[in-house]
Design an enzyme around this catalytic site. Structure first.
Site, PDB file in Angstrom:
ATOM      1  N   CYS A 123      -4.562 -15.404 -27.279  1.00  0.00           N
ATOM      2  CA  CYS A 123      -3.118 -15.859 -27.546  1.00  0.00           C
ATOM      3  C   CYS A 123      -2.836 -15.592 -29.075  1.00  0.00           C
ATOM      4  O   CYS A 123      -3.608 -15.694 -29.631  1.00  0.00           O
ATOM      5  CB  CYS A 123      -3.072 -17.345 -27.145  1.00  0.00           C
ATOM      6  SG  CYS A 123      -1.306 -18.163 -27.899  1.00  0.00           S
ATOM      7  N   THR A 156       0.661  -1.265  -0.007  1.00  0.00           N
ATOM      8  CA  THR A 156      -0.059  -0.086   0.053  1.00  0.00           C
ATOM      9  C   THR A 156       0.997   1.357   0.057  1.00  0.00           C
ATOM     10  O   THR A 156       0.410   2.349  -0.490  1.00  0.00           O
ATOM     11  CB  THR A 156      -1.093   0.192   1.216  1.00  0.00           C
ATOM     12  OG1 THR A 156      -0.210  -0.154   2.376  1.00  0.00           O
ATOM     13  CG2 THR A 156      -1.920  -0.995   1.176  1.00  0.00           C
ATOM     14  N   PHE A 202      -7.450  -4.762  -0.113  1.00  0.00           N
ATOM     15  CA  PHE A 202      -8.791  -5.197  -0.102  1.00  0.00           C
ATOM     16  C   PHE A 202      -9.838  -4.543   0.978  1.00  0.00           C
ATOM     17  O   PHE A 202     -10.880  -4.807   1.142  1.00  0.00           O
ATOM     18  CB  PHE A 202      -8.899  -6.790  -0.331  1.00  0.00           C
ATOM     19  CG  PHE A 202      -8.900  -7.082  -1.797  1.00  0.00           C
ATOM     20  CD1 PHE A 202      -9.758  -7.039  -2.539  1.00  0.00           C
ATOM     21  CD2 PHE A 202      -7.569  -7.182  -2.198  1.00  0.00           C
ATOM     22  CE1 PHE A 202      -9.705  -7.508  -3.811  1.00  0.00           C
ATOM     23  CE2 PHE A 202      -7.245  -7.668  -3.481  1.00  0.00           C
ATOM     24  CZ  PHE A 202      -8.379  -7.820  -4.342  1.00  0.00           C
ATOM     25  N   HIS A 227       0.058 -16.252  -3.741  1.00  0.00           N
ATOM     26  CA  HIS A 227      -1.356 -16.107  -4.689  1.00  0.00           C
ATOM     27  C   HIS A 227      -0.888 -15.720  -6.239  1.00  0.00           C
ATOM     28  O   HIS A 227      -1.718 -15.466  -6.856  1.00  0.00           O
ATOM     29  CB  HIS A 227      -2.256 -14.829  -4.167  1.00  0.00           C
ATOM     30  CG  HIS A 227      -2.566 -15.066  -2.602  1.00  0.00           C
ATOM     31  ND1 HIS A 227      -2.997 -14.378  -1.920  1.00  0.00           N
ATOM     32  CD2 HIS A 227      -3.132 -16.213  -2.270  1.00  0.00           C
ATOM     33  CE1 HIS A 227      -3.452 -14.842  -0.791  1.00  0.00           C
ATOM     34  NE2 HIS A 227      -3.591 -16.021  -0.861  1.00  0.00           N
TER      35      HIS A 227
END
Length: 240
Positions: A149, A27, A34, A120
């Site tokens: 693609c 941040t 979130f 993640h």
């Protein structure tokens, strides 16, 4: 001040520090989290962000997923802050063994960290679901609707862990290994509310668990040292 001195002392006494961080680390680089007051969860969209960033939403509303993803998740102009730079410095000094992050922005690597476990995933890795060809974040940013693609026209998916998806087993095993072997575990910039990532702290076996956060967490009472404040400001005071 006393807490910072204790943090410095513990780091000076070992060469086996592990850092586990969340959104609060980034941040300070201008990337919204979130759950803060100004975070993504408090903005208005047709769907809640946690719904948009789910596997089922990606599959069923791919174009809408990417509209949100490009606007709110691809912060490609962000630069590493004091926390990222200090962690890279500690690694180069032989103090820090690994960074384990819930963030997908790649800022730890940009700052110079080498041993990074991205729980993640990363916005910088994207793959064709048909042929497996890899693409960078810029390709996604400048594409329209669902990116395709350029080799087989297959749909491209970000290599990030969406809601309803499991974490990568190899990444988890690596994170568990380093946490379980650490002398000092620094946990910073995370609410410790997102599982299974938050459960990684349970693998720590030592007695130097340090929490650095601006707000309370469920593990505050377990911490051997609790420092309230911005992660970058706290870590920048460490001089090795």
């Amino acid at each position: 001040m006393i807490q910072t001195k204790q943090l410095l002392r513990w780091i000076q006494e070992t060469d086996n520090v592990v850092f586990f961080g969340g959104a609060g680390v980034s941040t300070e680089s201008g990337i919204p989290d979130f759950r803060s007051v100004d975070g993504l969860y408090h903005q208005e969209y047709d769907y809640p962000p946690e719904t948009i960033l789910s596997h089922s939403f990606y599959m069923n509303h791919t174009d809408e997923f990417y509209r949100f993803y490009r606007k709110k998740m691809l912060c490609l102009t962000a630069k590493p802050n004091a926390a990222h730079r200090k962690l890279a410095e500690l690694e180069q000094a032989g103090k820090l063994k690994a960074v384990i992050t819930q963030n997908i922005d790649g800022l730890h690597q940009l700052a110079g960290s080498k041993k990074v476990f991205e729980l993640h995933g990363s916005v910088h890795r994207n793959y064709c679901r048909n042929c497996g060809k890899l693409f960078g974040a810029e390709y996604i940013l400048h594409s329209k609707d669902c990116p395709r693609c350029d080799s087989c026209s297959g749909e491209i998916k970000p290599d990030v862990v969406l809601y309803e998806e499991g974490l990568d087993d190899n990444i988890m095993r690596g994170a568990i290994h380093y946490i379980s072997q650490a002398d000092v575990l620094i946990v910073g910039g995370t609410s410790l509310a997102v599982y299974p990532a938050a459960g990684l702290v349970d693998y720590y076996r030592g007695n130097k668990l340090i929490l650095i956060n601006k707000s309370t967490t469920p593990l505050d009472k377990r911490a051997d040292l609790k420092i309230e404040g911005n992660i970058g400001e706290v870590l920048s005071k460490i001089i090795i």
